[in-house]
Design a protein around this motif. Structure first.
Motif, short mmCIF file in Angstrom:
data_model
loop_
_atom_site.label_atom_id
_atom_site.label_comp_id
_atom_site.label_asym_id
_atom_site.label_seq_id
_atom_site.Cartn_x
_atom_site.Cartn_y
_atom_site.Cartn_z
N ILE A 88 36.54 40.31 -67.20
CA ILE A 88 35.85 39.18 -67.32
C ILE A 88 35.81 38.76 -68.72
O ILE A 88 35.97 37.38 -69.13
N GLN A 89 35.33 39.50 -69.66
CA GLN A 89 35.14 39.35 -71.23
C GLN A 89 36.52 38.74 -71.81
O GLN A 89 36.63 37.93 -72.74
N SER A 90 37.74 39.06 -71.16
CA SER A 90 38.88 38.74 -71.60
C SER A 90 39.32 37.27 -71.52
O SER A 90 39.85 36.53 -72.24
N HIS A 116 30.29 33.43 -75.77
CA HIS A 116 29.41 34.38 -75.27
C HIS A 116 29.00 35.33 -76.36
O HIS A 116 28.59 36.39 -76.02
N GLU A 117 29.00 34.82 -77.75
CA GLU A 117 28.32 35.72 -78.51
C GLU A 117 26.55 35.54 -78.35
O GLU A 117 26.14 34.34 -77.80
N ARG A 118 26.05 36.46 -78.88
CA ARG A 118 24.56 36.65 -78.70
C ARG A 118 23.78 36.58 -80.02
O ARG A 118 24.16 36.98 -80.92
N TRP A 119 22.69 36.03 -80.13
CA TRP A 119 21.76 35.86 -81.34
C TRP A 119 21.54 37.49 -81.73
O TRP A 119 21.63 37.59 -83.12
N ASP A 120 21.38 38.25 -80.99
CA ASP A 120 21.22 39.69 -81.45
C ASP A 120 22.29 40.54 -81.69
O ASP A 120 22.10 41.55 -82.02
N GLY A 123 26.70 39.99 -78.18
CA GLY A 123 27.60 39.42 -77.17
C GLY A 123 29.06 39.77 -77.42
O GLY A 123 29.39 41.02 -78.01
N TYR A 124 29.95 39.01 -76.99
CA TYR A 124 31.31 39.19 -77.22
C TYR A 124 32.21 37.84 -77.53
O TYR A 124 31.85 36.97 -77.21
N PRO A 125 33.32 38.17 -78.09
CA PRO A 125 34.28 39.35 -78.24
C PRO A 125 33.91 40.20 -79.73
O PRO A 125 34.38 41.13 -80.10
N ARG A 126 33.20 39.35 -80.44
CA ARG A 126 33.15 39.98 -81.97
C ARG A 126 32.00 40.17 -82.55
O ARG A 126 31.77 40.80 -83.61
N ARG A 127 30.91 40.50 -81.38
CA ARG A 127 29.41 41.09 -81.85
C ARG A 127 29.03 40.33 -83.05
O ARG A 127 28.25 41.08 -83.84
N LEU A 128 28.95 38.89 -83.09
CA LEU A 128 28.29 38.17 -84.38
C LEU A 128 26.84 38.05 -84.24
O LEU A 128 26.25 38.20 -82.87
N LEU A 129 26.22 38.07 -85.27
CA LEU A 129 24.72 38.20 -85.28
C LEU A 129 24.07 36.79 -85.94
O LEU A 129 24.53 36.46 -86.77
N GLN A 136 27.76 25.18 -82.58
CA GLN A 136 28.47 24.74 -81.64
C GLN A 136 28.69 25.93 -80.64
O GLN A 136 28.35 25.49 -79.26
N GLU A 137 28.94 26.98 -80.98
CA GLU A 137 29.23 28.09 -79.89
C GLU A 137 27.72 28.49 -79.29
O GLU A 137 27.88 28.64 -78.09
N ARG A 138 26.77 28.33 -80.15
CA ARG A 138 25.43 28.67 -79.55
C ARG A 138 25.01 27.37 -78.61
O ARG A 138 24.16 27.76 -77.60
#
Length: 204
Positions: A88-90, A116-120, A123-129, A136-138
């Protein structure tokens, strides 16, 4: 300054979207969900003074990478296995490649990759904080989640939530999954009674 990425490679994003939605059963299933996410994301972005064509295109095509995933995984009502969740993540990466390669929209493609990155940072795919993910992504992340909760809850649970309960869930996930400031603006928009166009409310 924004990149001048929306010049594209001669393909029209709407044409690509509707061609794939007609020919690919999976994208056809998610067609109206994608249109609603585009509408909500555009409205929220305008309130945040960050609306542009890349945002609109990315929100419309955010799920385009699901075209290669089997229906029995995408529509599974039970908990996904670790392998199934990886599959699914792909879709974020595949969507990025499709939009980058076939439309030449490098900036919109990045929004798709990272929605699908998350504030904490979980998320994925890059684990952005935090705001390492673009606004725009948020925005797309919040609108995608809200529509999934209220209308398009196809996997995990079949029961949709009321707008009131979905708002409570967004608030609960503020500053963990979602940008809490954007959540507050989005909730204000919903409470003002913004209406999704009728033709976007169709389902299979």
């Amino acid at each position: 300054m924004f990149e001048q990425s929306t010049q594209g490679l001669g393909r029209d994003p709407e044409t690509l979207f509707y061609e794939i939605a007609q020919d690919n059963e999976v994208i056809h299933i998610f067609k109206y969900h994608s249109l609603r996410v585009m509408f909500l994301s555009s409205m929220l972005a305008k309130r945040m003074d960050c609306y542009d064509e890349d945002l609109r295109i990315a929100s419309m095509l955010h799920d385009i990478g699901k075209m290669g995933i089997a229906k029995n995984i995408l529509l599974k009502t039970e908990e996904l296995s670790e392998l199934e969740f990886t599959i699914i993540q792909s879709h974020s990466h595949v969507g990025n490649v499709i939009v980058r390669k076939h439309l030449g929209l490098t900036r919109a493609a990045r929004f798709i990759r990272d929605h699908h990155e998350r504030w904490d940072g979980n998320g994925y795919p890059r684990r952005l904080l935090g705001d390492e993910a673009t606004i725009q992504e948020r925005i797309i992340a919040i609108c995608d989640a809200f529509d999934t909760m209220t209308i398009d809850r196809r996997n995990y649970q079949k029961e949709t939530l009321s707008y009131e309960d979905a708002v409570k869930e967004l608030q609960r996930c503020s500053w963990t999954q979602f940008d809490g400031n954007l959540v507050n603006v989005f909730i204000g928009m919903i409470e003002e009674g913004i209406k999704i166009p009728e033709y976007m409310l169709q389902e299979l």
